[in-house]
Design an enzyme around this catalytic site. Structure first.
Site, PDB file in Angstrom:
ATOM      1  N   LYS A 135      31.509  15.766   9.598  1.00  0.00           N
ATOM      2  CA  LYS A 135      30.074  15.912   9.870  1.00  0.00           C
ATOM      3  C   LYS A 135      29.268  14.616   9.636  1.00  0.00           C
ATOM      4  CE  LYS A 135      29.753  20.923   9.214  1.00  0.00           C
ATOM      5  NZ  LYS A 135      29.033  22.023   8.559  1.00  0.00           N
ATOM      6  N   ASP A 176      22.894  24.014  11.283  1.00  0.00           N
ATOM      7  CA  ASP A 176      23.133  24.848  10.093  1.00  0.00           C
ATOM      8  C   ASP A 176      21.828  25.396   9.513  1.00  0.00           C
ATOM      9  OD1 ASP A 176      25.874  24.851  10.010  1.00  0.00           O
ATOM     10  OD2 ASP A 176      26.039  23.122   8.670  1.00  0.00           O
TER      11      ASP A 176
END
Ligand code: NAP
Length: 290
Positions: A71, A107
């Site tokens: 990420k 997210d």
């Protein structure tokens, strides 16, 4: 359904990637909506990430999702990014377009939608929230709670330095006051909290710390909720304790399903619904996962 030569392509990049639920999740939607597209798991070692991302773009992929450990590196590869990815310094979605590669992070939106589904639109307005952990998921949790107008957010972590760094780097977030402390401060902070979010990996399958809940949820007020971002197992020791104490329990599958919605829309051109049938499908997959 079978795919044509014009099928839209996307995937998830991880190392390892076999544990990822994303191919099942996107595959369920592709099937349900009869879309001419494919979403594939891509096992890519960290040193090969940049090369693979370039190749996927060249090969006509619409984009890719990123999971552990990519990420932060994916964020650094991008030509531009959205506001959330910038604040988190991490991307779970790369979008390939004419302007190059865009890093996004879904997210925060995913957790926000999951919390709204469980607690209502104003469920956290003016409330105090405790976030356990100080990694990437904890950062997303802090941002999501600030967006839902929480008044105060306490970040409790095993090691103080990481929690202090989180607070320093996220800076000021609208009206939400953020403070940090260690997990030992839970008994003092819990009685004033409306929601506690576990954003640590404690309770995950294979966690060596054992089966005890990370904190004593009995110290929360009776009307409080507990959310665990861990989704494998779905019923973590923390959530089991919350249910036993009569508190609202929110599992990590909600966030996982909702964070996938914007990615699917970008990849395949249709905003999918998070439905009980999708949840049931993923619960079966999790039950049979080794
Ligand atoms: P990370 O960056 O590696 O951070 C892990 C955090 O957990 C750190 O704060 C670490 O504390 C803490 N920790 C680990 N083991 C612990 C233990 N036994 N007791 C207390 N604290 C412990 O990981 P992450 O990316 O933030 O992910 C955290 C969890 O969220 C994972 O389980 C992940 O699967 C889950 N997650 C779920 C979703 C979803 O869609 N539901 C999305 C993202 C992440 P130290 O700083 O002291 O080491």
């Amino acid at each position: 359904m079978t795919r044509s030569g014009a099928a839209r392509l996307a995937g998830v990049i991880g190392w390892p990637v076999a544990h990822s639920l994303s191919p099942r999740l996107h595959g369920f939607w592709l099937e349900a909506y009869g879309i001419d597209g494919a979403y594939v798991p891509l096992a890519v070692e960290p040193h090969a990430l940049a090369k693979v991302v370039d190749s996927l773009k060249e090969a006509g992929f619409r984009g890719a999702n990123l999971t552990i450990p990519h990420k932060v590196a994916a964020f650094a590869l991008a030509d531009h990014c959205d506001d959330t990815a910038r604040k988190l310094g991490a991307a779970n979605l790369l979008v390939f377009d004419r302007d190059g590669i865009e890093a996004r992070n879904t997210d925060v939106e995913g957790l926000g939608a999951s919390l709204v589904a469980a607690l209502g639109d104003d469920g956290l307005k003016g409330a105090r929230v405790v976030v356990l952990g100080a990694g990437g998921a904890a950062r997303a949790a802090v941002l999501a709670c600030a967006q839902l107008k929480a008044k105060g957010i306490s970040v409790l972590n095993r090691s103080t330095s990481r929690a202090e760094q989180l607070v320093r780097e996220l800076g000021s977030l609208g009206e939400a006051a953020i403070e940090c402390a260690t997990l030992e401060h839970w008994p003092a902070i819990a009685p004033g909290a409306r929601l506690a979010i576990n954003a640590t990996s404690a309770g995950m399958k294979g966690d060596t710390a054992g089966n005890a809940p990370l904190v004593r949820v009995e110290l929360l007020p009776r009307e409080a909720a507990v959310c665990d971002l861990v989704y494998n197992p779905l019923e973590t020791p923390l959530l089991a304790a919350a249910r036993k104490a009569g508190l609202v329990a929110i599992d990590g599958l909600g966030m996982l399903m909702h964070q996938a919605v914007p990615s699917f829309e970008i990849f395949f051109g249709l905003r999918p619904d998070v439905t009980p049938a999708l949840r049931a499908h993923l619960e079966i997959v999790l039950r049979h996962a080794g």
